[in-house]
Design a protein around this motif. Structure first.
Motif, PDB file in Angstrom:
ATOM      1  N   LEU A  34       7.809  -6.518  16.326  1.00 52.23           N
ATOM      2  CA  LEU A  34       8.556  -5.944  17.449  1.00 52.23           C
ATOM      3  C   LEU A  34       9.288  -7.036  18.227  1.00 52.23           C
ATOM      4  O   LEU A  34      10.466  -6.882  18.555  1.00 52.23           O
ATOM      5  N   LYS A  37      12.273  -8.215  16.016  1.00 58.74           N
ATOM      6  CA  LYS A  37      13.347  -7.226  15.863  1.00 58.74           C
ATOM      7  C   LYS A  37      14.084  -6.971  17.172  1.00 58.74           C
ATOM      8  O   LYS A  37      15.263  -6.634  17.159  1.00 58.74           O
ATOM      9  N   MET A  38      13.387  -7.111  18.283  1.00 61.10           N
ATOM     10  CA  MET A  38      14.000  -6.842  19.582  1.00 61.10           C
ATOM     11  C   MET A  38      14.546  -8.127  20.220  1.00 61.10           C
ATOM     12  O   MET A  38      15.015  -8.092  21.351  1.00 61.10           O
ATOM     13  N   LEU A  46       7.875  -8.507  25.858  1.00 60.98           N
ATOM     14  CA  LEU A  46       7.550  -7.235  25.217  1.00 60.98           C
ATOM     15  C   LEU A  46       6.935  -6.275  26.239  1.00 60.98           C
ATOM     16  O   LEU A  46       7.272  -5.091  26.262  1.00 60.98           O
ATOM     17  N   MET A  75       7.169   2.107  21.710  1.00 56.55           N
ATOM     18  CA  MET A  75       7.603   1.132  20.707  1.00 56.55           C
ATOM     19  C   MET A  75       8.707   1.736  19.838  1.00 56.55           C
ATOM     20  O   MET A  75       9.707   1.085  19.537  1.00 56.55           O
ATOM     21  N   HIS A  76       8.511   2.976  19.463  1.00 59.14           N
ATOM     22  CA  HIS A  76       9.491   3.688  18.646  1.00 59.14           C
ATOM     23  C   HIS A  76      10.821   3.828  19.393  1.00 59.14           C
ATOM     24  O   HIS A  76      11.890   3.526  18.849  1.00 59.14           O
ATOM     25  N   SER A  79      12.460   0.209  20.052  1.00 57.08           N
ATOM     26  CA  SER A  79      12.798  -0.629  18.895  1.00 57.08           C
ATOM     27  C   SER A  79      13.634   0.102  17.848  1.00 57.08           C
ATOM     28  O   SER A  79      14.183  -0.523  16.953  1.00 57.08           O
ATOM     29  N   LEU A  86       5.933   1.671  12.227  1.00 56.34           N
ATOM     30  CA  LEU A  86       5.066   1.026  13.217  1.00 56.34           C
ATOM     31  C   LEU A  86       3.601   1.159  12.825  1.00 56.34           C
ATOM     32  O   LEU A  86       2.840   0.192  12.913  1.00 56.34           O
TER      33      LEU A  86
END
Length: 95
Positions: A34, A37-38, A46, A75-76, A79, A86
């Motif tokens: 995460l 990717k972010m 985060l 998170m979904h 991201s 996930l």
């Protein structure tokens, strides 16, 4: 030995046994992916993005807290990764 001492010994024994149990829950891969990717720097960023308190991410990272439905949905949403992706990351083996 009094009741309090026995209780403490039982708790310690349970904690030791729990630490030895194999677990499929591998949160580091999930959290690290995460962050990558972010394009975040660390767990603190985060936390800000997911709008959760730092102890929550810390407990997840140290396997003291499972990823709950609310955090999984966040998170979904943040991201754009699928929930299936996930969940697979959090259950990935270390091999």
């Amino acid at each position: 030995m009094n009741v309090r001492q026995r209780k403490l010994e039982m708790i310690e024994a349970m904690n030791r046994a729990r630490a030895l149990e194999p677990s499929s829950f591998m949160p580091n891969k999930l959290l690290d992916t995460l962050i990558q990717k972010m394009h975040l720097k660390n767990d603190a960023e985060l936390c800000r993005v997911l709008e959760v308190q730092p102890p929550i991410i810390s407990k997840i990272r140290h396997r003291k807290l499972a990823v709950g439905a609310t955090i999984l949905l966040r998170m979904h949403e943040k991201s754009d990764m699928s929930i299936k992706e996930l969940k697979e990351l959090s259950n990935a083996s270390m091999h």
